[in-house]
Write a protein that holds these residues in place. Structure first.
Motif, PDB file in Angstrom:
ATOM      1  N   GLU A  94       0.868  -0.959  -0.224  1.00  0.00           N
ATOM      2  CA  GLU A  94      -0.013   0.091  -0.104  1.00  0.00           C
ATOM      3  C   GLU A  94       0.810   1.382   0.269  1.00  0.00           C
ATOM      4  O   GLU A  94       0.549   2.183  -0.674  1.00  0.00           O
ATOM      5  CB  GLU A  94      -1.013  -0.078   1.268  1.00  0.00           C
ATOM      6  N   VAL A  95       1.934   1.240   0.869  1.00  0.00           N
ATOM      7  CA  VAL A  95       2.931   2.363   0.748  1.00  0.00           C
ATOM      8  C   VAL A  95       3.496   2.594  -0.390  1.00  0.00           C
ATOM      9  O   VAL A  95       3.537   3.699  -1.065  1.00  0.00           O
ATOM     10  CB  VAL A  95       3.817   2.137   1.946  1.00  0.00           C
ATOM     11  N   ARG A  96       4.022   1.437  -1.134  1.00  0.00           N
ATOM     12  CA  ARG A  96       4.423   1.856  -2.447  1.00  0.00           C
ATOM     13  C   ARG A  96       3.578   2.046  -3.614  1.00  0.00           C
ATOM     14  O   ARG A  96       3.737   3.114  -4.246  1.00  0.00           O
ATOM     15  CB  ARG A  96       5.177   0.220  -2.718  1.00  0.00           C
ATOM     16  N   SER A  97       2.354   1.781  -3.397  1.00  0.00           N
ATOM     17  CA  SER A  97       1.391   2.113  -4.407  1.00  0.00           C
ATOM     18  C   SER A  97       0.970   3.666  -4.126  1.00  0.00           C
ATOM     19  O   SER A  97       0.609   4.574  -5.093  1.00  0.00           O
ATOM     20  CB  SER A  97       0.053   1.547  -3.983  1.00  0.00           C
ATOM     21  N   LEU A  98       0.810   4.096  -2.842  1.00  0.00           N
ATOM     22  CA  LEU A  98       0.762   5.523  -2.490  1.00  0.00           C
ATOM     23  C   LEU A  98       1.770   6.270  -2.904  1.00  0.00           C
ATOM     24  O   LEU A  98       1.599   7.568  -3.462  1.00  0.00           O
ATOM     25  CB  LEU A  98       0.250   5.929  -1.034  1.00  0.00           C
ATOM     26  N   ARG A  99       3.093   5.957  -2.667  1.00  0.00           N
ATOM     27  CA  ARG A  99       4.227   6.883  -3.050  1.00  0.00           C
ATOM     28  C   ARG A  99       4.221   6.918  -4.589  1.00  0.00           C
ATOM     29  O   ARG A  99       4.625   8.123  -5.027  1.00  0.00           O
ATOM     30  CB  ARG A  99       5.379   6.196  -2.822  1.00  0.00           C
ATOM     31  N   SER A 100       3.821   6.060  -5.444  1.00  0.00           N
ATOM     32  CA  SER A 100       3.706   5.954  -6.815  1.00  0.00           C
ATOM     33  C   SER A 100       2.711   6.944  -7.304  1.00  0.00           C
ATOM     34  O   SER A 100       2.724   7.874  -8.141  1.00  0.00           O
ATOM     35  CB  SER A 100       3.300   4.573  -7.414  1.00  0.00           C
ATOM     36  N   LEU A 101       1.622   6.838  -6.655  1.00  0.00           N
ATOM     37  CA  LEU A 101       0.384   7.725  -6.924  1.00  0.00           C
ATOM     38  C   LEU A 101       0.916   9.231  -6.659  1.00  0.00           C
ATOM     39  O   LEU A 101       0.476  10.253  -7.440  1.00  0.00           O
ATOM     40  CB  LEU A 101      -0.827   7.442  -6.106  1.00  0.00           C
ATOM     41  N   VAL A 102       1.363   9.460  -5.508  1.00  0.00           N
ATOM     42  CA  VAL A 102       1.798  10.842  -5.175  1.00  0.00           C
ATOM     43  C   VAL A 102       2.844  11.420  -6.212  1.00  0.00           C
ATOM     44  O   VAL A 102       2.743  12.603  -6.658  1.00  0.00           O
ATOM     45  CB  VAL A 102       2.516  10.747  -3.435  1.00  0.00           C
ATOM     46  N   ARG A 103       3.991  10.501  -6.449  1.00  0.00           N
ATOM     47  CA  ARG A 103       4.536  10.817  -7.504  1.00  0.00           C
ATOM     48  C   ARG A 103       4.124  11.340  -8.886  1.00  0.00           C
ATOM     49  O   ARG A 103       4.385  12.291  -9.681  1.00  0.00           O
ATOM     50  CB  ARG A 103       5.677  10.093  -7.720  1.00  0.00           C
ATOM     51  N   ALA A 104       3.136  10.316  -9.248  1.00  0.00           N
ATOM     52  CA  ALA A 104       2.389  10.579 -10.457  1.00  0.00           C
ATOM     53  C   ALA A 104       1.612  11.836 -10.793  1.00  0.00           C
ATOM     54  O   ALA A 104       1.560  12.626 -11.422  1.00  0.00           O
ATOM     55  CB  ALA A 104       1.649   9.426 -10.909  1.00  0.00           C
ATOM     56  N   PHE A 105       0.903  12.090  -9.353  1.00  0.00           N
ATOM     57  CA  PHE A 105       0.181  13.393  -9.260  1.00  0.00           C
ATOM     58  C   PHE A 105       0.949  14.544  -9.102  1.00  0.00           C
ATOM     59  O   PHE A 105       0.592  15.603  -9.748  1.00  0.00           O
ATOM     60  CB  PHE A 105      -0.573  13.117  -7.762  1.00  0.00           C
ATOM     61  N   GLY A 142       2.923  19.316 -11.766  1.00  0.00           N
ATOM     62  CA  GLY A 142       3.929  20.123 -12.457  1.00  0.00           C
ATOM     63  C   GLY A 142       3.699  20.693 -13.884  1.00  0.00           C
ATOM     64  O   GLY A 142       3.946  21.558 -14.343  1.00  0.00           O
ATOM     65  N   GLU A 143       3.242  19.478 -14.481  1.00  0.00           N
ATOM     66  CA  GLU A 143       2.771  19.752 -15.956  1.00  0.00           C
ATOM     67  C   GLU A 143       1.681  20.666 -16.385  1.00  0.00           C
ATOM     68  O   GLU A 143       1.800  21.899 -16.991  1.00  0.00           O
ATOM     69  CB  GLU A 143       2.442  18.354 -16.652  1.00  0.00           C
ATOM     70  N   LEU A 144       0.655  20.639 -15.252  1.00  0.00           N
ATOM     71  CA  LEU A 144      -0.314  21.673 -15.341  1.00  0.00           C
ATOM     72  C   LEU A 144       0.130  22.968 -15.043  1.00  0.00           C
ATOM     73  O   LEU A 144      -0.168  23.946 -15.848  1.00  0.00           O
ATOM     74  CB  LEU A 144      -1.523  21.421 -14.708  1.00  0.00           C
ATOM     75  N   THR A 145       0.900  23.102 -13.982  1.00  0.00           N
ATOM     76  CA  THR A 145       1.669  24.214 -13.689  1.00  0.00           C
ATOM     77  C   THR A 145       2.338  25.042 -14.777  1.00  0.00           C
ATOM     78  O   THR A 145       2.451  26.063 -15.105  1.00  0.00           O
ATOM     79  CB  THR A 145       2.366  24.155 -12.369  1.00  0.00           C
ATOM     80  N   SER A 146       3.306  24.136 -15.539  1.00  0.00           N
ATOM     81  CA  SER A 146       3.858  24.751 -16.757  1.00  0.00           C
ATOM     82  C   SER A 146       2.995  25.199 -17.688  1.00  0.00           C
ATOM     83  O   SER A 146       3.382  26.044 -18.210  1.00  0.00           O
ATOM     84  CB  SER A 146       4.731  23.438 -17.046  1.00  0.00           C
ATOM     85  N   GLN A 147       2.036  24.508 -17.895  1.00  0.00           N
ATOM     86  CA  GLN A 147       1.127  24.901 -19.120  1.00  0.00           C
ATOM     87  C   GLN A 147       0.361  26.328 -18.747  1.00  0.00           C
ATOM     88  O   GLN A 147       0.199  27.036 -19.497  1.00  0.00           O
ATOM     89  CB  GLN A 147       0.029  23.813 -19.433  1.00  0.00           C
ATOM     90  N   MET A 148       0.008  26.408 -17.322  1.00  0.00           N
ATOM     91  CA  MET A 148      -0.484  27.599 -16.810  1.00  0.00           C
ATOM     92  C   MET A 148       0.401  28.841 -17.113  1.00  0.00           C
ATOM     93  O   MET A 148       0.185  29.872 -17.720  1.00  0.00           O
ATOM     94  CB  MET A 148      -1.028  27.484 -15.535  1.00  0.00           C
ATOM     95  N   ARG A 149       1.553  28.651 -16.837  1.00  0.00           N
ATOM     96  CA  ARG A 149       2.901  29.759 -16.871  1.00  0.00           C
ATOM     97  C   ARG A 149       3.070  29.924 -18.376  1.00  0.00           C
ATOM     98  O   ARG A 149       3.419  30.999 -18.820  1.00  0.00           O
ATOM     99  CB  ARG A 149       3.935  29.400 -16.233  1.00  0.00           C
ATOM    100  N   ASP A 150       3.068  28.915 -19.338  1.00  0.00           N
ATOM    101  CA  ASP A 150       3.133  29.016 -20.637  1.00  0.00           C
ATOM    102  C   ASP A 150       2.033  30.007 -21.171  1.00  0.00           C
ATOM    103  O   ASP A 150       2.262  30.826 -22.229  1.00  0.00           O
ATOM    104  CB  ASP A 150       3.383  27.834 -21.527  1.00  0.00           C
ATOM    105  N   HIS A 151       0.769  29.898 -20.848  1.00  0.00           N
ATOM    106  CA  HIS A 151      -0.222  30.568 -21.208  1.00  0.00           C
ATOM    107  C   HIS A 151      -0.417  32.174 -20.315  1.00  0.00           C
ATOM    108  O   HIS A 151      -1.174  32.848 -20.038  1.00  0.00           O
ATOM    109  CB  HIS A 151      -1.474  30.016 -21.000  1.00  0.00           C
ATOM    110  N   ARG A 152       0.813  32.272 -19.499  1.00  0.00           N
ATOM    111  CA  ARG A 152       0.825  33.282 -18.556  1.00  0.00           C
ATOM    112  C   ARG A 152      -0.290  33.552 -17.727  1.00  0.00           C
ATOM    113  O   ARG A 152      -0.644  34.830 -17.294  1.00  0.00           O
ATOM    114  CB  ARG A 152       0.829  34.759 -19.545  1.00  0.00           C
ATOM    115  N   ILE A 153      -0.480  32.476 -17.022  1.00  0.00           N
ATOM    116  CA  ILE A 153      -1.355  32.481 -16.150  1.00  0.00           C
ATOM    117  C   ILE A 153      -0.805  31.886 -14.656  1.00  0.00           C
ATOM    118  O   ILE A 153      -0.005  31.202 -14.912  1.00  0.00           O
ATOM    119  CB  ILE A 153      -2.542  31.338 -16.267  1.00  0.00           C
TER     120      ILE A 153
END
Length: 119
Positions: free
Chosen positions: A75-86, A91-102
């Motif tokens: 369970e801990v391994r699964s949750l760590r993997s989920l947190v890393r993926a999230f 991070g990707e969404l934040t980069s896209q927002m900054r690319d669009h000057r948001i």
């Protein structure tokens, strides 16, 4: 029968009764000692089987705890993997927002603390 023969017979009878009482008392004492020795032998004989039962119960508990620990680790391994993926996704969404000057909203305090301390 003479008086002496009567006295000997009476004393003999009394002697037999007294001897019988002593024999009965000795027999009771011997029976009690035998019973006590038999009980002690039974306790000694039961000791290894009791230890075997205790060991078997301990093994069952140990195996259950190991299984529970392995489940928790998965369970801990699964949750760590989920947190890393999230975190990567955010991070990707934040980069896209900054690319669009948001300007993205500020991260929660717990995330800022993790970024500062790594814990």
């Amino acid at each position: 029968m003479s008086i002496w023969a009567g006295l000997v017979a009476a004393f003999g009878t009394v002697g037999m009764v007294v001897a019988g009482l002593f024999a009965a008392r000795a027999t009771r004492s011997a029976a009690a000692a035998t019973a006590e020795a038999t009980q002690a032998a039974a306790r000694i004989a039961a000791e290894p089987s009791q230890r075997a039962e205790d060991r078997q119960a301990f093994d069952v508990i140990k195996n259950e705890l190991r299984q529970e620990l392995n489940t928790t680790r998965e369970e801990v391994r699964s949750l760590r993997s989920l947190v890393r993926a999230f975190a990567w996704y955010v991070g990707e969404l934040t980069s896209q927002m900054r690319d669009h000057r948001i300007d993205p909203p500020a991260p929660p305090e717990r995330i800022q603390e993790y970024n500062r301390t790594g814990v």
